[in-house]
Design an enzyme around this catalytic site. Sequence first.
Site, PDB file in Angstrom:
ATOM      1  N   GLY A  54       0.804  -1.200   0.000  1.00  0.00           N
ATOM      2  CA  GLY A  54       0.000   0.000   0.000  1.00  0.00           C
ATOM      3  C   GLY A  54       0.842   1.256   0.000  1.00  0.00           C
ATOM      4  N   GLY A  56       1.512   5.335   1.018  1.00  0.00           N
ATOM      5  CA  GLY A  56       1.449   5.993   2.315  1.00  0.00           C
ATOM      6  C   GLY A  56       2.649   5.724   3.192  1.00  0.00           C
ATOM      7  CG  HIS A  57       3.671   2.301   4.115  1.00  0.00           C
ATOM      8  ND1 HIS A  57       3.088   2.650   5.318  1.00  0.00           N
ATOM      9  CD2 HIS A  57       2.896   1.311   3.587  1.00  0.00           C
ATOM     10  CE1 HIS A  57       2.017   1.890   5.519  1.00  0.00           C
ATOM     11  NE2 HIS A  57       1.880   1.084   4.473  1.00  0.00           N
ATOM     12  CE  LYS A 105       4.860  -3.169   3.693  1.00  0.00           C
ATOM     13  NZ  LYS A 105       4.753  -3.197   2.198  1.00  0.00           N
ATOM     14  CG  ASP A 110       1.068  -6.243   1.099  1.00  0.00           C
ATOM     15  OD1 ASP A 110       0.127  -5.716   0.468  1.00  0.00           O
ATOM     16  OD2 ASP A 110       1.901  -5.593   1.744  1.00  0.00           O
ATOM     17  CG  HIS A 219      -1.186  -0.442   7.568  1.00  0.00           C
ATOM     18  ND1 HIS A 219      -0.460  -1.579   7.817  1.00  0.00           N
ATOM     19  CD2 HIS A 219      -1.139  -0.246   6.230  1.00  0.00           C
ATOM     20  CE1 HIS A 219       0.001  -2.065   6.676  1.00  0.00           C
ATOM     21  NE2 HIS A 219      -0.391  -1.274   5.705  1.00  0.00           N
TER      22      HIS A 219
END
Length: 331
Positions: A54, A56-57, A105, A110, A219
């Site tokens: 995802g 945002g990291h 991860k 995932d 998250h």
Amino acid sequence: MKKLLNDPANAVVESVEGFAAAHSDIVEAHYDPIYVTRVGGAVQGKVGLVSGGGSGHEPLHAGFVGQGMLDAAVPGPVFTSPTPDQIAPAFVASNGGAGVLAIVKNYTGDVLNFETAVELAEAEDVEVASVVVNDDVAVEDSLYTAGRRGVAGTVCVEKIAGAAADRGDDLAGVAAVAGRVVANVRSMGVALTACTVPASGRPSFDLPDDEVEIGIGIHGEPGRHRIGLEPADAITQRLLDPVADDLALAGGENVLLFVNGMGGTPSSELYVVYRQARKLLEARGVVVTRSLVGNYVTSLEMQGASVTVLRLDDELTTLWDAPVHTAALRW
């Protein structure tokens, strides 16, 4: 919600467009489906490395595409796994004839989507091996995982496996090196504030000004417990001790100490955490021979940090030191 965005629905694509333009000497972006590769595509005869997850990291994962690390990265929507039809083309694009290692991860979405993508790629005669990163000692199971989460230790896996691929190891050899890193790296994090996912427009959880969440994931999912705000040294000890205990570190061992910011914490505070974490390791007789401090695996604008320790031997140290040239990590 105040963010430098246009339409939140286009945030990932517009961010990738800007990233690719800013680092056009290192990466190129593909948009149908969306993934990022090294400029020039696969390196013939070298094992390809692919990761993703995802968005945002950032800079994880696209920021680590380049010489000495990843050959491709696949960004999903914010905090949501990319789909198999995104991942499989990245495998194919990274295959230089020596196969591809997927670095995944440990989040349920995932893991499942990468497994499906492996099947799709193998149907096109691309050999893919996988390694799952699960370095978070805070919880065994969470909202997103079965087993431990993959967090900041992923950077160590990508860097060291990338160096092994660059020196010419075959697919089994690169996978074995990556597995050794996974077996010897542990992390734990703390949140001082929640983050706001653009699509929702509100903080992902409520955290009073006088409390912190110990053991969060990337998250913003909850960790071990919530406590009253303490001085930095006390919080650092709450992070470092479980990491060192889980690794069963012995006096005289060499380690990499990595203090990672969650996106909203200034470098000055990260170095305060590093200072105490190093003191605590040295008090155990552990020798910090390599260090990394900065925002590398973030959770949007969350204020907080994580502490990662990787047990080193001569080979892993050499691979860590090997040249790397990516947008986010280079020496």
